[in-house]
Motif scaffolding. Structure first.
Motif, mmCIF file in Angstrom:
data_model
loop_
_atom_site.group_PDB
_atom_site.id
_atom_site.type_symbol
_atom_site.label_atom_id
_atom_site.label_comp_id
_atom_site.label_asym_id
_atom_site.label_seq_id
_atom_site.Cartn_x
_atom_site.Cartn_y
_atom_site.Cartn_z
ATOM 1 N N GLU A 30 -26.311 -31.391 42.072
ATOM 2 C CA GLU A 30 -27.483 -31.814 41.263
ATOM 3 C C GLU A 30 -27.504 -33.075 40.538
ATOM 4 O OE1 GLU A 30 -29.865 -30.192 37.378
ATOM 5 O OE2 GLU A 30 -28.349 -28.973 38.150
ATOM 6 N N ALA A 31 -26.062 -33.511 40.185
ATOM 7 C CA ALA A 31 -25.832 -34.939 39.487
ATOM 8 C C ALA A 31 -26.015 -35.756 40.533
ATOM 9 C CB ALA A 31 -24.399 -34.790 38.844
ATOM 10 N N ALA A 32 -25.215 -35.822 41.892
ATOM 11 C CA ALA A 32 -25.369 -36.577 42.944
ATOM 12 C C ALA A 32 -26.931 -36.956 43.170
ATOM 13 C CB ALA A 32 -24.393 -36.391 44.122
ATOM 14 N N GLU A 33 -27.414 -35.818 43.442
ATOM 15 C CA GLU A 33 -28.983 -36.149 43.929
ATOM 16 C C GLU A 33 -29.661 -36.536 42.769
ATOM 17 O OE1 GLU A 33 -29.979 -32.095 45.383
ATOM 18 O OE2 GLU A 33 -29.350 -32.308 47.249
ATOM 19 N N LYS A 34 -29.454 -36.666 41.520
ATOM 20 C CA LYS A 34 -30.087 -37.420 40.524
ATOM 21 C C LYS A 34 -29.676 -38.753 40.243
ATOM 22 C CE LYS A 34 -31.514 -33.299 37.520
ATOM 23 N NZ LYS A 34 -31.051 -32.880 36.156
ATOM 24 N N THR A 35 -28.706 -39.105 40.696
ATOM 25 C CA THR A 35 -28.030 -40.597 40.774
ATOM 26 C C THR A 35 -29.080 -41.271 41.607
ATOM 27 O OG1 THR A 35 -25.762 -39.737 40.522
ATOM 28 C CG2 THR A 35 -26.151 -42.077 41.271
ATOM 29 N N PHE A 36 -29.460 -42.736 41.070
ATOM 30 C CA PHE A 36 -30.217 -43.636 41.933
ATOM 31 C C PHE A 36 -29.803 -43.918 43.174
ATOM 32 C CE2 PHE A 36 -31.600 -47.839 42.977
ATOM 33 C CZ PHE A 36 -33.205 -47.825 43.063
ATOM 34 N N GLY A 37 -30.244 -43.926 44.370
ATOM 35 C CA GLY A 37 -29.892 -43.787 45.586
ATOM 36 C C GLY A 37 -28.889 -42.880 46.364
ATOM 37 N N GLY A 38 -28.584 -41.882 45.391
ATOM 38 C CA GLY A 38 -27.665 -40.988 45.704
ATOM 39 C C GLY A 38 -28.141 -39.766 46.791
ATOM 40 N N VAL A 98 -11.801 -23.687 47.269
ATOM 41 C CA VAL A 98 -11.765 -25.135 47.623
ATOM 42 C C VAL A 98 -13.297 -25.321 47.677
ATOM 43 C CG1 VAL A 98 -11.155 -26.945 49.011
ATOM 44 C CG2 VAL A 98 -9.655 -25.090 48.826
ATOM 45 N N GLY A 99 -13.578 -26.440 47.005
ATOM 46 C CA GLY A 99 -15.083 -26.977 47.066
ATOM 47 C C GLY A 99 -15.067 -28.365 47.551
ATOM 48 N N VAL A 100 -16.052 -28.813 48.406
ATOM 49 C CA VAL A 100 -16.006 -30.040 48.783
ATOM 50 C C VAL A 100 -17.524 -30.889 48.814
ATOM 51 C CG1 VAL A 100 -15.632 -31.623 50.693
ATOM 52 C CG2 VAL A 100 -13.981 -29.891 50.381
ATOM 53 N N ILE A 101 -17.657 -31.933 48.197
ATOM 54 C CA ILE A 101 -18.983 -32.521 48.174
ATOM 55 C C ILE A 101 -18.771 -33.804 49.189
ATOM 56 C CG2 ILE A 101 -20.991 -33.483 46.923
ATOM 57 C CD1 ILE A 101 -20.079 -31.599 44.702
ATOM 58 N N GLN A 102 -19.651 -34.379 49.832
ATOM 59 C CA GLN A 102 -19.749 -35.445 50.579
ATOM 60 C C GLN A 102 -21.005 -36.306 50.228
ATOM 61 O OE1 GLN A 102 -19.049 -35.588 54.777
ATOM 62 N NE2 GLN A 102 -19.581 -37.737 54.635
ATOM 63 N N THR A 103 -21.081 -37.475 49.775
ATOM 64 C CA THR A 103 -22.224 -38.084 49.327
ATOM 65 C C THR A 103 -22.230 -39.709 50.202
ATOM 66 O OG1 THR A 103 -21.210 -39.433 47.554
ATOM 67 C CG2 THR A 103 -22.341 -37.214 46.970
ATOM 68 N N ILE A 104 -23.436 -40.065 50.058
ATOM 69 C CA ILE A 104 -23.592 -41.663 50.556
ATOM 70 C C ILE A 104 -23.462 -42.464 49.182
ATOM 71 C CG2 ILE A 104 -25.140 -43.398 51.685
ATOM 72 C CD1 ILE A 104 -26.048 -41.184 53.466
ATOM 73 N N GLY A 105 -22.637 -43.311 48.977
ATOM 74 C CA GLY A 105 -22.460 -44.236 47.832
ATOM 75 C C GLY A 105 -21.618 -43.857 47.004
ATOM 76 N N PHE A 106 -20.995 -44.546 46.106
ATOM 77 C CA PHE A 106 -19.887 -44.163 45.113
ATOM 78 C C PHE A 106 -20.417 -43.775 43.938
ATOM 79 C CE2 PHE A 106 -17.000 -45.310 41.536
ATOM 80 C CZ PHE A 106 -15.992 -44.673 42.026
ATOM 81 N N ASP A 119 -11.628 -39.428 48.352
ATOM 82 C CA ASP A 119 -11.441 -40.493 49.555
ATOM 83 C C ASP A 119 -12.669 -40.923 50.246
ATOM 84 O OD1 ASP A 119 -9.957 -42.234 50.881
ATOM 85 O OD2 ASP A 119 -9.135 -40.458 52.411
ATOM 86 N N ILE A 120 -12.757 -41.841 50.803
ATOM 87 C CA ILE A 120 -13.849 -42.561 51.573
ATOM 88 C C ILE A 120 -13.620 -41.943 52.956
ATOM 89 C CG2 ILE A 120 -14.544 -44.596 52.726
ATOM 90 C CD1 ILE A 120 -13.353 -46.085 50.545
ATOM 91 N N ALA A 121 -15.006 -41.205 53.169
ATOM 92 C CA ALA A 121 -15.063 -40.356 54.669
ATOM 93 C C ALA A 121 -15.468 -41.380 55.666
ATOM 94 C CB ALA A 121 -16.142 -39.466 54.301
ATOM 95 N N GLU A 122 -16.538 -42.216 55.666
ATOM 96 C CA GLU A 122 -16.938 -43.451 56.658
ATOM 97 C C GLU A 122 -17.794 -44.321 56.102
ATOM 98 O OE1 GLU A 122 -20.025 -41.181 59.375
ATOM 99 O OE2 GLU A 122 -18.066 -40.327 59.752
ATOM 100 N N SER A 123 -17.847 -45.266 56.561
ATOM 101 C CA SER A 123 -18.984 -46.422 56.186
ATOM 102 C C SER A 123 -19.953 -46.065 54.973
ATOM 103 C CB SER A 123 -19.962 -46.864 57.363
ATOM 104 O OG SER A 123 -20.540 -45.578 57.862
ATOM 105 N N GLY A 124 -19.212 -46.055 53.748
ATOM 106 C CA GLY A 124 -20.197 -45.743 52.720
ATOM 107 C C GLY A 124 -20.237 -44.115 52.158
ATOM 108 N N HIS A 125 -19.596 -43.627 52.874
ATOM 109 C CA HIS A 125 -19.568 -41.824 52.515
ATOM 110 C C HIS A 125 -18.345 -41.687 51.832
ATOM 111 C CE1 HIS A 125 -22.860 -40.617 55.594
ATOM 112 N NE2 HIS A 125 -22.746 -41.698 55.759
#
Length: 102
Positions: A62-70, A5-13, A35-41
């Motif tokens: 890598e893809a999430a970090e390259k996303t603008f504002g990610g 199982v692998g999990v990634i949590q980010t800020i922003g959709f 799912d939504i973790a909390e307030s924009g996560h």
């Protein structure tokens, strides 16, 4: 043997969307939960063999970090979870994800 199982949590959709897209394209993995973790996560969970989950998670980060504002808040991989883990976490292969299971 259970699937890793692998999990990634980010800020922003946009960041989690990019992470999910990159993860499923870079490994023979199945996206089993989002799912939504909390307030924009947001977070995703993927499953597959450990040899496929590791590069998929790396590509997703890598893809999430390259996303603008990610921003990646956290990520982790459970390489050999016990079979009963699905009793407490929503990471089982459901009817919805079964057609996409690799």
């Amino acid at each position: 043997m259970p699937a890793a199982v692998g999990v990634i949590q980010t800020i922003g959709f946009p960041a989690i969307l990019a992470a999910a897209d990159a993860a499923v394209k870079n490994g023979r993995v199945t996206l089993v939960y989002y799912d939504i973790a909390e307030s924009g996560h947001f977070y995703i969970a993927i499953r597959g063999s450990i040899s496929e989950v590791k590069p998929a998670i790396a590509a997703g980060i890598e893809a999430a970090e390259k996303t603008f504002g990610g921003e990646v808040v956290t990520h982790y991989i459970v390489p050999n979870p016990p079979e009963n883990i699905v009793a407490v976490l929503p990471i089982e292969y459901t009817e919805q994800v079964e057609p996409f299971r690799t």
